[in-house]
Structure formats: structure tokens, C-alpha cells
Design an enzyme around this catalytic site. Structure first.
Site, PDB file in Angstrom:
ATOM      1  N   TYR A   1       0.843  -1.200   0.000  1.00 46.51           N
ATOM      2  CA  TYR A   1       0.000   0.000   0.000  1.00 46.51           C
ATOM      3  C   TYR A   1       0.878   1.250   0.000  1.00 46.51           C
ATOM      4  O   TYR A   1       0.644   2.193  -0.770  1.00 46.51           O
ATOM      5  CB  TYR A   1      -0.918  -0.027   1.227  1.00 46.51           C
ATOM      6  CG  TYR A   1      -1.666   1.259   1.485  1.00 46.51           C
ATOM      7  CD1 TYR A   1      -2.697   1.664   0.636  1.00 46.51           C
ATOM      8  CD2 TYR A   1      -1.347   2.065   2.576  1.00 46.51           C
ATOM      9  CE1 TYR A   1      -3.391   2.848   0.871  1.00 46.51           C
ATOM     10  CE2 TYR A   1      -2.031   3.244   2.816  1.00 46.51           C
ATOM     11  CZ  TYR A   1      -3.054   3.629   1.966  1.00 46.51           C
ATOM     12  OH  TYR A   1      -3.724   4.811   2.196  1.00 46.51           O
TER      13      TYR A   1
ATOM     14  N   TRP B   1      -5.756   1.452  10.672  1.00 41.81           N
ATOM     15  CA  TRP B   1      -5.851   1.419   9.212  1.00 41.81           C
ATOM     16  C   TRP B   1      -5.721  -0.013   8.699  1.00 41.81           C
ATOM     17  O   TRP B   1      -6.304  -0.377   7.680  1.00 41.81           O
ATOM     18  CB  TRP B   1      -4.795   2.324   8.588  1.00 41.81           C
ATOM     19  CG  TRP B   1      -4.795   2.248   7.082  1.00 41.81           C
ATOM     20  CD1 TRP B   1      -3.772   1.837   6.280  1.00 41.81           C
ATOM     21  CD2 TRP B   1      -5.874   2.585   6.194  1.00 41.81           C
ATOM     22  NE1 TRP B   1      -4.159   1.886   4.957  1.00 41.81           N
ATOM     23  CE2 TRP B   1      -5.431   2.345   4.878  1.00 41.81           C
ATOM     24  CE3 TRP B   1      -7.170   3.060   6.403  1.00 41.81           C
ATOM     25  CZ2 TRP B   1      -6.243   2.559   3.767  1.00 41.81           C
ATOM     26  CZ3 TRP B   1      -7.987   3.275   5.303  1.00 41.81           C
ATOM     27  CH2 TRP B   1      -7.531   3.027   3.998  1.00 41.81           C
TER      28      TRP B   1
ATOM     29  N   GLU C   1     -11.463   6.765   5.829  1.00 47.14           N
ATOM     30  CA  GLU C   1     -10.847   7.443   6.972  1.00 47.14           C
ATOM     31  C   GLU C   1     -11.888   7.656   8.060  1.00 47.14           C
ATOM     32  O   GLU C   1     -11.579   7.588   9.256  1.00 47.14           O
ATOM     33  CB  GLU C   1     -10.231   8.776   6.541  1.00 47.14           C
ATOM     34  CG  GLU C   1      -8.961   8.649   5.724  1.00 47.14           C
ATOM     35  CD  GLU C   1      -7.776   8.086   6.482  1.00 47.14           C
ATOM     36  OE1 GLU C   1      -7.838   8.010   7.729  1.00 47.14           O
ATOM     37  OE2 GLU C   1      -6.798   7.699   5.833  1.00 47.14           O
TER      38      GLU C   1
END
Length: 203
Positions: free
Chosen positions: A26, A56, A48
Site C-alpha cells: 500500500y 488502518w 478514513e
């Protein structure tokens, strides 16, 4: 901490890449590279919001499920979701089943549609808040900025939800509005090159 981390492949990356095996890919291909696609911008703002209070890694592991559940974050489609869709999503074990966050995505999709009518695109609006790199602190040392506070305030004024300054700052980092890769991270120069060649959207 802004020092890079040496990964198993011998490359230096931002230190947070050491936190999970999913992070390096990522980090190397997405985080910090500029984005002008409205659906990707809306997706990131939405994810988010879902991340609030969570990690995350949790969200990234479920990202494909989120994309399926919210029709690729096509805000024109999500804006038409009804209570039956909320009920369906609350039962979807593949995503975060939080009614407030689910309803916020639907609300924000409606606000995104309004923004496109008013501003031409979500991207054109968001990129207006790109900060001058000279005003930023050292990489990976901040969780908010004057620009993220300003963007958060304006989004809230327009009726968006789950868009606090910290959430917006993380969004700006990920979508390339700032290059927050650590000094010494091997991706930092690649992200900066992408930012220099990036055509800022105006409509």
C-alpha cells in the site's frame, strides 16, 4: 518519529510499514501519490471516517468489502441509499457495522453530489487546499495542519460528517496533497516526481 525503517527486502520505508505485512505494498503504490479521481477521493474520505477509533490495517483488510458494499464509492449511487440499505450494511460482516459511520457515508455522498454541481468536481475543491510544502513540518511528525483544519471546517460547514482535522490530514497524506514520506524512504522521491508532473484539477 520520522526516520525510515529498513524492510526485509533491504529497502528503507516509512516506519509505519513495519506495523503490518499489508502495509508495504500500500505504501509503495498508493500512499502519498496524487489522486484526482472523484470516486477514489470519496472512498478515502469515507474509509478514513470508518477508521476513526480503529486501525488502518483493519480498514485496509476490509477495503474490497467496503468497495462492494458501497458500489465502488460511486457517490451518485450511494447518495440514493435508503434505510433498507443501511439495514443491509449493518448486517454485512465484511465491513465495519457502525450505523453512524454508514449513515455518514450516505450523507457525505449527497454532499459530494452537491459539491460537484457547485465546484465542477470533488477533486477541484479538495486540491484547492493543497498546502505550500514550505509551511509543513518534518515528515511524519504531525497529525493535523492549518490546511487540514481549514478543509475540515469547510467540509463540516457544507454538511459533511466524520471529517475532523486529523481524519482530513490522514486523507491529505494518502491522496498526495502532501508528500509525507520520511526523508530516506525510497518512495519519497517517486511521490515527489508524481506530484511535480500531476495536473491539478480546476473543474
Amino acid at each position: 518519529m520520522s526516520l525510515p525503517h529498513t524492510s526485509d527486502d533491504g529497502k528503507e520505508r516509512c516506519h509505519w510499514c513495519a506495523s503490518a505485512p499489508e502495509f508495504p505494498a500500500y505504501h509503495d503504490t498508493e500512499w502519498g501519490f496524487p489522486v484526482a479521481d472523484d470516486h477514489r477521493l470519496f472512498e478515502k474520505l469515507s474509509l478514513e471516517g470508518f477508521q476513526s477509533g480503529l486501525s488502518w490495517r483493519t480498514i485496509l483488510a476490509k477495503r474490497e468489502n467496503f468497495r462492494r458494499a458501497f458500489h465502488g464509492f460511486d457517490f451518485d449511487r450511494v447518495a440514493r441509499f435508503k434505510e433498507k440499505d443501511v439495514a443491509r450494511l449493518i448486517e454485512d460482516a465484511g465491513i465495519i457495522r457502525h450505523r453512524g459511520k454508514i449513515e455518514a457515508v450516505i450523507n457525505n455522498a449527497q454532499r459530494a453530489r452537491e459539491m460537484v454541481k457547485q465546484e465542477g468536481s470533488l477533486a477541484a475543491f479538495v486540491w484547492r487546499y493543497e498546502p505550500d510544502p514550505r509551511t509543513l513540518g518534518k515528515p511524519l511528525t504531525a497529525s493535523t495542519s492549518a490546511a487540514s483544519v481549514a478543509l475540515s471546517k469547510e467540509l463540516k460547514r457544507r454538511g459533511w460528517k466524520f471529517v475532523g482535522p486529523t481524519t482530513v490530514y490522514a486523507f491529505m497524506q494518502a491522496m498526495g496533497l502532501i508528500n509525507d514520506h520520511a526523508n530516506g524512504c525510497f518512495i519519497r522521491a517517486k511521490a515527489e516526481k508524481a506530484r511535480k508532473s500531476f495536473q491539478r484539477p480546476h473543474s
